[in-house]
Structure formats: structure tokens, C-alpha cells
Scaffold this motif. Structure first.
Motif, PDB file in Angstrom:
ATOM      1  N   THR A 354       2.082   0.449   4.782  1.00  0.00           N
ATOM      2  CA  THR A 354       1.177   1.504   5.240  1.00  0.00           C
ATOM      3  C   THR A 354       1.738   2.891   4.919  1.00  0.00           C
ATOM      4  O   THR A 354       1.002   3.795   4.517  1.00  0.00           O
ATOM      5  CB  THR A 354       0.937   1.368   6.754  1.00  0.00           C
ATOM      6  OG1 THR A 354       0.368   0.085   7.024  1.00  0.00           O
ATOM      7  CG2 THR A 354       0.006   2.453   7.265  1.00  0.00           C
ATOM      8  N   PHE A 355       3.055   3.063   5.077  1.00  0.00           N
ATOM      9  CA  PHE A 355       3.698   4.332   4.755  1.00  0.00           C
ATOM     10  C   PHE A 355       3.524   4.661   3.276  1.00  0.00           C
ATOM     11  O   PHE A 355       3.187   5.795   2.909  1.00  0.00           O
ATOM     12  CB  PHE A 355       5.184   4.262   5.113  1.00  0.00           C
ATOM     13  CG  PHE A 355       5.985   5.433   4.616  1.00  0.00           C
ATOM     14  CD1 PHE A 355       5.929   6.659   5.264  1.00  0.00           C
ATOM     15  CD2 PHE A 355       6.796   5.313   3.496  1.00  0.00           C
ATOM     16  CE1 PHE A 355       6.662   7.748   4.808  1.00  0.00           C
ATOM     17  CE2 PHE A 355       7.535   6.394   3.029  1.00  0.00           C
ATOM     18  CZ  PHE A 355       7.460   7.608   3.688  1.00  0.00           C
ATOM     19  N   PHE A 356       3.729   3.676   2.403  1.00  0.00           N
ATOM     20  CA  PHE A 356       3.562   3.903   0.971  1.00  0.00           C
ATOM     21  C   PHE A 356       2.116   4.279   0.643  1.00  0.00           C
ATOM     22  O   PHE A 356       1.858   5.198  -0.137  1.00  0.00           O
ATOM     23  CB  PHE A 356       3.962   2.659   0.183  1.00  0.00           C
ATOM     24  CG  PHE A 356       5.453   2.459   0.080  1.00  0.00           C
ATOM     25  CD1 PHE A 356       6.309   3.525  -0.116  1.00  0.00           C
ATOM     26  CD2 PHE A 356       5.998   1.186   0.179  1.00  0.00           C
ATOM     27  CE1 PHE A 356       7.682   3.343  -0.204  1.00  0.00           C
ATOM     28  CE2 PHE A 356       7.363   0.993   0.085  1.00  0.00           C
ATOM     29  CZ  PHE A 356       8.210   2.065  -0.107  1.00  0.00           C
ATOM     30  N   ALA A 357       1.170   3.548   1.221  1.00  0.00           N
ATOM     31  CA  ALA A 357      -0.247   3.810   0.932  1.00  0.00           C
ATOM     32  C   ALA A 357      -0.646   5.209   1.393  1.00  0.00           C
ATOM     33  O   ALA A 357      -1.410   5.903   0.719  1.00  0.00           O
ATOM     34  CB  ALA A 357      -1.117   2.756   1.611  1.00  0.00           C
ATOM     35  N   ALA A 358      -0.115   5.625   2.539  1.00  0.00           N
ATOM     36  CA  ALA A 358      -0.435   6.952   3.071  1.00  0.00           C
ATOM     37  C   ALA A 358       0.142   8.056   2.205  1.00  0.00           C
ATOM     38  O   ALA A 358      -0.325   9.203   2.253  1.00  0.00           O
ATOM     39  CB  ALA A 358       0.092   7.085   4.501  1.00  0.00           C
ATOM     40  N   ASN A 359       1.142   7.718   1.398  1.00  0.00           N
ATOM     41  CA  ASN A 359       1.763   8.708   0.512  1.00  0.00           C
ATOM     42  C   ASN A 359       1.361   8.488  -0.940  1.00  0.00           C
ATOM     43  O   ASN A 359       2.102   8.842  -1.869  1.00  0.00           O
ATOM     44  CB  ASN A 359       3.287   8.664   0.669  1.00  0.00           C
ATOM     45  CG  ASN A 359       3.749   9.299   1.967  1.00  0.00           C
ATOM     46  OD1 ASN A 359       3.952  10.507   2.047  1.00  0.00           O
ATOM     47  ND2 ASN A 359       3.905   8.479   2.999  1.00  0.00           N
ATOM     48  N   ASP A 360       0.177   7.882  -1.116  1.00  0.00           N
ATOM     49  CA  ASP A 360      -0.475   7.753  -2.427  1.00  0.00           C
ATOM     50  C   ASP A 360       0.295   6.902  -3.437  1.00  0.00           C
ATOM     51  O   ASP A 360       0.199   7.121  -4.644  1.00  0.00           O
ATOM     52  CB  ASP A 360      -0.749   9.145  -3.024  1.00  0.00           C
ATOM     53  CG  ASP A 360      -1.682   9.974  -2.157  1.00  0.00           C
ATOM     54  OD1 ASP A 360      -2.609   9.371  -1.574  1.00  0.00           O
ATOM     55  OD2 ASP A 360      -1.486  11.187  -2.045  1.00  0.00           O
ATOM     56  N   VAL A 361       1.065   5.936  -2.947  1.00  0.00           N
ATOM     57  CA  VAL A 361       1.688   4.974  -3.860  1.00  0.00           C
ATOM     58  C   VAL A 361       0.623   3.963  -4.266  1.00  0.00           C
ATOM     59  O   VAL A 361      -0.114   3.448  -3.430  1.00  0.00           O
ATOM     60  CB  VAL A 361       2.876   4.258  -3.182  1.00  0.00           C
ATOM     61  CG1 VAL A 361       3.471   3.210  -4.111  1.00  0.00           C
ATOM     62  CG2 VAL A 361       3.931   5.277  -2.759  1.00  0.00           C
TER      63      VAL A 361
END
Length: 383
Positions: A354-361
Motif C-alpha cells: 500500500t505504501f508503494f502504491a500510494a507513492n506511485d510505484v
């Protein structure tokens, strides 16, 4: 007494007598092995003589080769699926040990008591739908509560696999649908889309609080364990299955060579997941500190060895989460005091995704990090 053999097999319900016999498959005239469950050893007796008496009492030996083999029961198909698919050790479709355990539990506890004695040809989609609705609307099991649609989805999957296996092995005819593919009565049965479960996600700020709660000499193991999960997104069985020899300090990688689940070593989730995972220098430093403090620091020792078992096995994942991760997460405001829902080490895997997705990964990058075989699975982890 009759043709065939009897043997004991450990099943989900306990040690069980199994009757094996040869019969001619009507579809092609080939001789194939069939199996029938005779009953529990504790109820029938431990001697072969007792098992053969039960075989005769049930009339199993009389039915060999008779015409009712044209219409096998679902239980017979499930037993063939168990022996030739679930227990498969090499080749196409080998399943992880945990997957096998789950499938057997679902079959023995829920599916076979309801459908085991039914002729496979008599099982209709509407009957299966009615069963699904009863399971989700009426209390069942030890908790005396209805099953969730997520659990029903698992029951539906294992039933569909049994039918598909039986059609592939030509134990039952494969009726062809309009799309040119074999039809499956379980697939035709409607159900809700699946589980409404939404994993609890830990934010980076909350993770800092959790690590702060565990940052003392007495909980160095648990602190390192939490940092490892948060920084890598390892599956719990992979983290607890680590040995010091799996860590490549020079290249900054952790090699996933095995899993540890339900008190035993496993070959891992999937073949594709058994690979290297990147290790940040800060994580490497934390692991080296823990290795210096651990009583079990040899290459072949478990990284998170159980002190209670004198290092012979890893710590219990569930107990470590219950006694350390959950209380720290209450303090961090992740879950409320007395939280009854699911929360454990696996939630940190969801949190990293979720952290990665929220940072546009990009999703394919997250998929690679989590080592999922399908992007659709990774999408479920990004909340």
C-alpha cells in the motif's frame, strides 16, 4: 476378502483406513486405481482384520467392477483428486504443503460430509447455490456463526478442482458448453464475489511507534522480526523459515529457500517465490546486531529460533504476533484494544504494498517485490 488392499492414512479427521482396488474405466477400458474411505482407525480398530470386516460390511469389495462405476460419487472423485493431484510430488501442478493442508481440511470438514455420498452426476448448480446460502445464513461450526463468503469461495474452488480433475482423468464425462470448454456444475453455481475482508494497514508513522515499543534488549528478536517484515514484505512463513546461511551479506540479499508453517518446514509458497529479496543496509545492520546477541548464531541456525525449544525450531509466528506485535499496534493506534479481527505479521506485507502504491510505484514493480505470480493478486494488497 475381496480384491484390493487396505492401509492407514493420516487425514484431517484422524488416522483413517483407506481401501484401494483396481477397476476398469468404462471410457477407455484402462485399469485404474480407485480408493474408498473405510472409516477412522479409532472407531474401526487398528488391525487389518478389523478394516477388512468393515470393507465387507460396507459392501465395498462387492461393488468392484460393477456398473455403478459409471456413476462415481463425489467422494470417490475427491479421493482420486487427493491421491493424484494434492499429493503429487513432481511435475505439472505440484501444490505447496500449506495449500494441500487447507484443501484437505475444506474437503474433510465441509464438502465431503455434504456431497461425499452423492453421485457426481446428480450434483446440480442450484443445489450447490442453496448450500452456499445455507452456509452463509445459518450458524455452523465451533463458533456457531455463519460462514463468510470468503470461506465459501474457498469451498467452491476446491469443489470445482475436484470436478475438473475428474473430467481431465476421464472419470466422468466432460459436457461441452457453448464456448467449447468442459462445463463444471460448481462454476455454474452462483455465489457472492468473495471475502469482504479488508486488511488493516500500518502507516510508516505507526510502524515507527511499533518499533519504538519493541526497542529494548528483552525484545530484540521481536523488534528485528517486525523491521524485517516491514522492510521486505516477506510472508510470515518465509521470515520464520530463515537461517543465517540464507543471508548474503556481500550482495545485500536474502535468499528464500524454505518456509516454516504450522510447526514444520515447507518448500515455500510457489516456485517463483523462492528467490532473492533485496536487503537494505540498515536492515542488514539490524540483523547483524541480532546475530551477535542471539544464542543461536551459527550458519545453520534459525534466525528467529525458539528459545523454548533450545533453537531446534523457529519461534511461533502466531504467538509472537499475539504477545508482541498486536499490543504494540494497539499503542500505535493501528487496532483498538481487544481487537477481534485478523491482524498479524502478514498485515505488514499489505502495508508495504500500500505504501508503494500510494507513492506511485507501478503495479508490476510491486508485484516483483512481493513475488506474486499474478498482478491481480498484487492489486488486492494495495489498499
Amino acid at each position: 476378502m475381496g480384491k484390493g488392499t487396505v492401509s492407514k492414512k493420516q487425514r484431517a479427521n484422524g488416522l483413517t483406513w483407506i481401501y484401494r482396488f483396481q477397476t476398469t474405466r468404462p471410457l477407455d477400458g484402462k485399469t485404474v486405481e480407485n480408493t474408498k474411505v473405510v472409516g477412522l482407525v479409532k472407531e474401526i480398530g487398528s488391525s487389518e482384520a478389523a478394516a477388512w470386516r468393515e470393507v465387507g460390511h460396507l459392501g465395498l469389495d462387492v461393488n468392484i467392477g460393477q456398473s455403478n462405476r459409471l456413476q462415481p460419487t463425489f467422494g470417490e472423485l475427491a479421493e482420486h483428486f487427493r491421491q493424484h493431484e494434492l499429493k503429487k510430488e513432481f511435475g505439472i501442478g505440484v501444490k505447496a504443503a500449506e495449500t494441500v493442508d487447507t484443501a484437505e481440511l475444506l474437503l474433510d470438514k465441509w464438502v465431503l460430509p455434504r456431497w461425499g455420498d452423492k453421485k457426481a452426476s446428480d450434483i446440480k448448480p442450484l443445489d450447490i447455490e442453496a448450500w452456499f446460502e445455507a452456509l452463509t445464513s445459518q450458524p455452523h461450526g465451533k463458533k456457531n456463526t455463519p460462514l463468510s463468503w470468503g470461506t465459501v469461495a474457498k469451498l467452491k474452488s476446491v469443489m470445482a478442482q475436484v470436478f475438473k480433475h475428474a473430467q481431465r482423468h476421464e472419470l466422468i464425462p466432460a459436457t461441452i458448453g457453448k464456448d467449447g470448454r468442459p462445463t463444471n456444475p460448481v462454476v455454474l453455481a452462483r455465489s457472492e464475489s468473495g471475502s469482504r475482508y479488508e486488511a488493516v494497514v500500518v502507516t510508516p508513522e505507526q510502524m515507527v511507534v511499533i518499533l519504538g515499543q519493541l526497542a529494548c534488549p528483552e525484545t530484540r528478536l521481536e523488534w528485528t522480526l517486525a523491521l524485517l517484515h516491514a522492510a521486505t514484505g516477506l510472508r510470515p512463513e518465509e521470515a520464520f523459515g530463515l537461517k543465517w546461511s540464507d543471508i548474503d551479506w556481500l550482495s545485500g540479499q536474502i535468499n528464500i529457500n524454505r518456509g516454516w508453517s504450522k510447526g514444520k518446514e515447507t518448500p515455500g509458497k510457489t516456485e517463483g517465490s523462492m528467490t532473492e529479496v533485496c536487503m537494505h543496509p540498515a536492515l542488514a545492520q539490524a540483523l547483524q546486531v541480532w546475530r551477535r546477541e542471539s544464542c543461536y548464531s551459527m550458519d545453520d541456525d534459525w534466525v528467529f529460533a525458539s528459545r523454548k525449544s533450545l533453537g531446534k525450531i523457529p519461534r511461533s509466528a502466531s504467538i509472537a504476533a499475539q504477545d508482541y506485535l498486536r499490543p504494540a499496534s494497539v499503542t500505535a493506534g493501528v487496532i483498538p484494544e481487544g481487537h477481534k479481527g485478523r491482524f498479524g505479521w502478514h498485515n505488514l506485507r499489505h502495508s508495504l504494498a500500500t505504501f508503494f502504491a500510494a507513492n506511485d510505484v507501478n503495479l508490476p514493480v510491486i508485484q516483483s517485490i512481493l513475488r506474486h505470480s499474478k498482478p491481480s493478486t498484487t492489486a488486492l494488497y494495495t489498499h
